[in-house]
Design a protein around this motif. Structure first.
Motif: not given
Length: 283
Positions: A139-160
């Motif tokens: 990711l570029e840039p990184q998500p806001n620290t208030s809503y970081p999820g689990n970082g880049a892995s959140s986008l491919t983990d199949g969790q909605k």
């Protein structure tokens, strides 16, 4: 007792009580009036049923998903469709949980012989045709620290994530002019569609982007423009589908272009909106 006598009696009593101001206000607005009012009753066909609730064990699934519908009103009939068509009185009746083996747009409505039919409720459930949980993502840039999820892995983990974006930790939140997602797939196949799972919640200043582009080897291999992203709309989950032309194991970048500013009709007009994404789907 006449209204005038009642007012005089209560006024005399309330001189020595702290409730005098409140009582007198009630009297003169007619709330404490002795005058009788005619009661009006609604007929049953003027009463609308409350909409049913839809629950699904996984909005994204690999093998199957189970959809359940609930409604408290006794004697009601629940009817549904799975193909995105509006529900009517001829639609299939819901009698038990529905197992989905393919992607579906589930629509449900409640009917009762004595009441007006409920509003329709909708949920989209999508089957994942490819598991990309092992894909390389940056990711570029990184998500806001208030809503970081689990970082880049959140986008491919199949969790909605749900519309309640503060729960679950699934959403990545950005307040940026542009968001880049670099990817290389582990699987050996040629993608023909990239789907972004995103959130629209104007009450929380979260808007859909106005455009998305997919780049590979210095060329645009897919793009999508959202002409209605600045128009006022309901809180909802959205799947943005971008047709692409990519070769096997080809590295690519998804460029998300948020609105440059919140539109004038919104209380936050002129400021940079939030962009929320929780999953990337490859087909």
């Amino acid at each position: 007792m006449t209204r005038q006598k009642l007012v005089a009696t209560l006024y005399s009593w309330t001189k020595s009580n702290s409730l005098s101001v409140l009582l007198m206000a009630l009297l003169f607005t007619g709330i404490a009036s002795c005058k009788s009012e005619k009661t009006t009753f609604l007929s049953t066909n003027e009463v609308q049923l409350a909409p049913p609730s839809i629950q699904v064990d996984s909005a994204l699934f690999i093998h199957s998903a189970l959809v359940q519908v609930q409604l408290a009103e006794n004697g009601s009939t629940l009817r549904y469709s799975l193909d995105g068509n509006p529900v009517n009185e001829s639609s299939a009746a819901y009698t038990q949980a529905v197992e989905l083996l393919n992607s579906a747009e589930v629509r449900v409505r409640a009917y009762h012989p004595q009441f007006t039919a409920s509003e329709e409720r909708t949920i989209r459930v999508r089957k994942l045709t490819h598991d990309i949980s092992q894909a390389w993502v940056e990711l570029e840039p990184q998500p806001n620290t208030s809503y970081p999820g689990n970082g880049a892995s959140s986008l491919t983990d199949g969790q909605k994530g749900s519309v309640n974006f503060r729960q679950g930790g699934y959403w990545l939140g950005f307040q940026e002019n542009q968001i880049g997602v670099k990817m290389k797939l582990d699987a050996d196949f040629s993608p023909r569609k990239i789907i972004l799972s995103m959130l629209q919640d104007h009450g929380s200043w979260i808007f859909l982007p106005h455009a998305v582009q997919v780049h590979s080897n210095g060329k645009i291999v897919g793009s999508k423009e959202m002409t209605n992203s600045s128009v006022s709309g309901d809180k909802q989950l959205q799947y943005i589908e971008i047709p692409v032309s990519l070769d096997n194991n080809q590295e690519f970048t998804i460029s998300i272009h948020p609105l440059q500013k919140i539109p004038d009709w919104h209380p936050g007009k002129g400021t940079l909106p939030w962009t929320f994404i929780d999953e990337i789907i490859i087909e």
